[in-house]
Scaffold this motif. Structure first.
Motif, PDB file in Angstrom:
ATOM      1  N   SER A  69      40.741  32.614  42.379  1.00  0.00           N
ATOM      2  CA  SER A  69      41.167  33.654  43.318  1.00  0.00           C
ATOM      3  C   SER A  69      42.368  34.440  42.808  1.00  0.00           C
ATOM      4  CB  SER A  69      41.491  33.029  44.674  1.00  0.00           C
ATOM      5  OG  SER A  69      40.368  32.367  45.209  1.00  0.00           O
ATOM      6  N   PHE A  70      43.342  33.731  42.257  1.00  0.00           N
ATOM      7  CA  PHE A  70      44.585  34.390  41.853  1.00  0.00           C
ATOM      8  C   PHE A  70      44.648  34.708  40.364  1.00  0.00           C
ATOM      9  CE2 PHE A  70      45.692  31.950  45.699  1.00  0.00           C
ATOM     10  CZ  PHE A  70      46.190  32.979  46.483  1.00  0.00           C
ATOM     11  N   GLY A  71      43.709  34.184  39.584  1.00  0.00           N
ATOM     12  CA  GLY A  71      43.730  34.455  38.148  1.00  0.00           C
ATOM     13  C   GLY A  71      42.516  35.215  37.665  1.00  0.00           C
ATOM     14  N   ALA A  72      41.804  35.857  38.577  1.00  0.00           N
ATOM     15  CA  ALA A  72      40.573  36.560  38.202  1.00  0.00           C
ATOM     16  C   ALA A  72      40.821  37.648  37.166  1.00  0.00           C
ATOM     17  CB  ALA A  72      39.907  37.145  39.442  1.00  0.00           C
TER      18      ALA A  72
ATOM     19  N   THR B  85      32.403  35.253  32.052  1.00  0.00           N
ATOM     20  CA  THR B  85      31.836  33.989  31.574  1.00  0.00           C
ATOM     21  C   THR B  85      32.708  32.810  31.980  1.00  0.00           C
ATOM     22  OG1 THR B  85      30.854  35.126  29.668  1.00  0.00           O
ATOM     23  CG2 THR B  85      31.051  32.731  29.541  1.00  0.00           C
ATOM     24  N   THR B  86      34.023  32.977  31.872  1.00  0.00           N
ATOM     25  CA  THR B  86      34.943  31.905  32.269  1.00  0.00           C
ATOM     26  C   THR B  86      34.849  31.640  33.765  1.00  0.00           C
ATOM     27  OG1 THR B  86      36.467  32.495  30.490  1.00  0.00           O
ATOM     28  CG2 THR B  86      37.346  31.156  32.287  1.00  0.00           C
ATOM     29  N   LEU B  87      34.776  32.696  34.561  1.00  0.00           N
ATOM     30  CA  LEU B  87      34.652  32.535  36.007  1.00  0.00           C
ATOM     31  C   LEU B  87      33.345  31.837  36.370  1.00  0.00           C
ATOM     32  CD1 LEU B  87      35.979  35.982  37.306  1.00  0.00           C
ATOM     33  CD2 LEU B  87      37.089  33.757  37.551  1.00  0.00           C
ATOM     34  N   GLN B  88      32.280  32.152  35.644  1.00  0.00           N
ATOM     35  CA  GLN B  88      31.004  31.483  35.893  1.00  0.00           C
ATOM     36  C   GLN B  88      31.114  29.985  35.622  1.00  0.00           C
ATOM     37  OE1 GLN B  88      28.607  33.838  33.228  1.00  0.00           O
ATOM     38  NE2 GLN B  88      27.664  34.983  34.899  1.00  0.00           N
ATOM     39  N   ALA B  89      31.743  29.635  34.488  1.00  0.00           N
ATOM     40  CA  ALA B  89      31.906  28.218  34.143  1.00  0.00           C
ATOM     41  C   ALA B  89      32.752  27.501  35.189  1.00  0.00           C
ATOM     42  CB  ALA B  89      32.553  28.097  32.762  1.00  0.00           C
TER      43      ALA B  89
ATOM     44  N   ALA C  24      31.310  23.714  41.857  1.00  0.00           N
ATOM     45  CA  ALA C  24      30.155  23.240  42.630  1.00  0.00           C
ATOM     46  C   ALA C  24      29.835  21.785  42.279  1.00  0.00           C
ATOM     47  CB  ALA C  24      28.943  24.131  42.352  1.00  0.00           C
ATOM     48  N   PHE C  25      29.975  21.424  40.998  1.00  0.00           N
ATOM     49  CA  PHE C  25      29.717  20.046  40.568  1.00  0.00           C
ATOM     50  C   PHE C  25      30.735  19.085  41.185  1.00  0.00           C
ATOM     51  CE2 PHE C  25      30.428  16.477  37.705  1.00  0.00           C
ATOM     52  CZ  PHE C  25      29.135  16.000  37.516  1.00  0.00           C
ATOM     53  N   LEU C  26      32.010  19.444  41.111  1.00  0.00           N
ATOM     54  CA  LEU C  26      33.060  18.590  41.670  1.00  0.00           C
ATOM     55  C   LEU C  26      32.939  18.465  43.181  1.00  0.00           C
ATOM     56  CD1 LEU C  26      36.101  19.799  39.527  1.00  0.00           C
ATOM     57  CD2 LEU C  26      35.010  17.553  39.441  1.00  0.00           C
TER      58      LEU C  26
ATOM     59  N   TRP D  85      34.638  44.952  36.615  1.00  0.00           N
ATOM     60  CA  TRP D  85      34.883  44.029  37.718  1.00  0.00           C
ATOM     61  C   TRP D  85      33.622  43.714  38.509  1.00  0.00           C
ATOM     62  CZ3 TRP D  85      37.774  40.739  40.461  1.00  0.00           C
ATOM     63  CH2 TRP D  85      39.077  40.500  40.013  1.00  0.00           C
ATOM     64  N   ALA D  86      32.564  44.501  38.313  1.00  0.00           N
ATOM     65  CA  ALA D  86      31.345  44.292  39.088  1.00  0.00           C
ATOM     66  C   ALA D  86      30.768  42.901  38.844  1.00  0.00           C
ATOM     67  CB  ALA D  86      30.313  45.361  38.744  1.00  0.00           C
ATOM     68  N   GLY D  87      30.739  42.466  37.583  1.00  0.00           N
ATOM     69  CA  GLY D  87      30.229  41.139  37.258  1.00  0.00           C
ATOM     70  C   GLY D  87      31.101  40.039  37.825  1.00  0.00           C
ATOM     71  N   LYS D  88      32.417  40.212  37.731  1.00  0.00           N
ATOM     72  CA  LYS D  88      33.333  39.217  38.293  1.00  0.00           C
ATOM     73  C   LYS D  88      33.179  39.143  39.809  1.00  0.00           C
ATOM     74  CE  LYS D  88      37.008  39.730  34.799  1.00  0.00           C
ATOM     75  NZ  LYS D  88      38.452  39.990  34.606  1.00  0.00           N
ATOM     76  N   ALA D  89      32.963  40.307  40.439  1.00  0.00           N
ATOM     77  CA  ALA D  89      32.843  40.348  41.902  1.00  0.00           C
ATOM     78  C   ALA D  89      31.649  39.537  42.386  1.00  0.00           C
ATOM     79  CB  ALA D  89      32.732  41.792  42.378  1.00  0.00           C
ATOM     80  N   ILE D  90      30.604  39.463  41.575  1.00  0.00           N
ATOM     81  CA  ILE D  90      29.424  38.680  41.959  1.00  0.00           C
ATOM     82  C   ILE D  90      29.786  37.202  42.046  1.00  0.00           C
ATOM     83  CG2 ILE D  90      27.161  37.884  41.164  1.00  0.00           C
ATOM     84  CD1 ILE D  90      26.704  40.693  40.038  1.00  0.00           C
ATOM     85  N   VAL D  91      30.494  36.709  41.039  1.00  0.00           N
ATOM     86  CA  VAL D  91      30.871  35.290  41.018  1.00  0.00           C
ATOM     87  C   VAL D  91      31.864  34.978  42.129  1.00  0.00           C
ATOM     88  CG1 VAL D  91      31.806  33.420  39.613  1.00  0.00           C
ATOM     89  CG2 VAL D  91      30.520  35.260  38.520  1.00  0.00           C
TER      90      VAL D  91
END
Length: 244
Positions: free
Chosen positions: A85-88, A94-98, A104-106, A212-218
């Motif tokens: 949220s604060f480091g986007a 790719t990093t945000l996806q990971a 979700a796993f945790l 930012w469009a791709g980041k906004a999806i994640v």
């Protein structure tokens, strides 16, 4: 800009009414954008559910319910949410996806402990009830012409109140207060589902065509994921059948 995002250049015939090509392209792009958010969100929830079920069946849920591991699986997802949220701005898509998949796993490890408290059947019923409510509320938030921004500010204040009340009840241990918190929690996150959906829809106009469009999806998937999971957990306190 990619060809799929360009209006058609075919000239209309004499006497025909010109089509609003830009509006058509915008609507198609918006649908793809929101569908991507829902796909990420749904995949994250399913990953969490599968991990929780496998962890519970393996007997490891008890390990995550007691001792130091309890705090690790509880606080690690929270740390990831704050980081995303604060480091986007600092992270790539790719990093945000990971980070999202790791979150979700945790969460699956953390939520495996609910199988120690409630029966599997009642958990399943509550999950599908939450899914139906979420779908209806999100659809309303997407289609309504009513501005929900004022409601959003009120609901965010309500979330803060829930956190404070929950902390107090950790020391008080009041059953009536717990049910009151749960009831209000269901209402708050139901409202946030509609509000966040509308907000994500409105953001598309500002973000389309940008990096930012791709980041906004994640990040949008993370927002709706949190709405869903919190509504599910609060609802489970009413619908869940205890194992004891």
């Amino acid at each position: 800009m990619a060809n799929w995002n360009e209006p058609r250049t075919t000239q209309p015939g004499f006497g025909s009414v010109p089509r609003a090509g830009g509006a058509v392209v915008f609507d198609e792009g918006l649908r793809r954008h929101m569908l991507s958010i829902y796909n990420y969100m749904t995949s994250g929830v399913l990953l969490t559910g599968i991990v929780a079920l496998l962890t519970a069946n393996s007997g490891l849920a008890l390990t995550f319910a007691t001792g130091p591991m309890r705090w690790i699986v509880a606080l690690a997802p929270l740390a990831i949410v704050f980081a995303m949220s604060f480091g986007a701005n600092k992270f790539s898509k790719t990093t945000l996806q990971a980070m999202y998949w790791g979150f979700a796993f945790l969460m699956g490890l953390s939520l495996s402990t609910i199988f120690l408290i409630y029966t599997g059947g009642s958990i399943a019923v509550t999950f599908f009830a939450t899914a139906a409510a979420f779908a209806g509320l999100s659809l309303w938030g997407y289609t309504t012409d009513k501005d929900l921004s004022a409601m959003g500010k009120f609901l965010l204040m309500g979330v803060i109140g829930l956190i404070v009340a929950s902390v107090i009840n950790m020391f008080v241990g009041s059953a009536p207060l717990m049910y009151a918190i749960s009831f209000i929690g269901v209402l708050i996150f139901a409202g946030l589902t509609a509000y966040d959906t509308q907000k994500l829809k409105e953001q598309y106009a500002q973000l389309r065509g940008t990096e930012w469009a791709g980041k906004a999806i994640v990040l949008g998937a993370l927002t709706l994921y949190l709405d869903f999971i919190n509504m599910f957990l609060f609802l489970l306190r009413f619908m869940g059948n205890s194992r004891s």
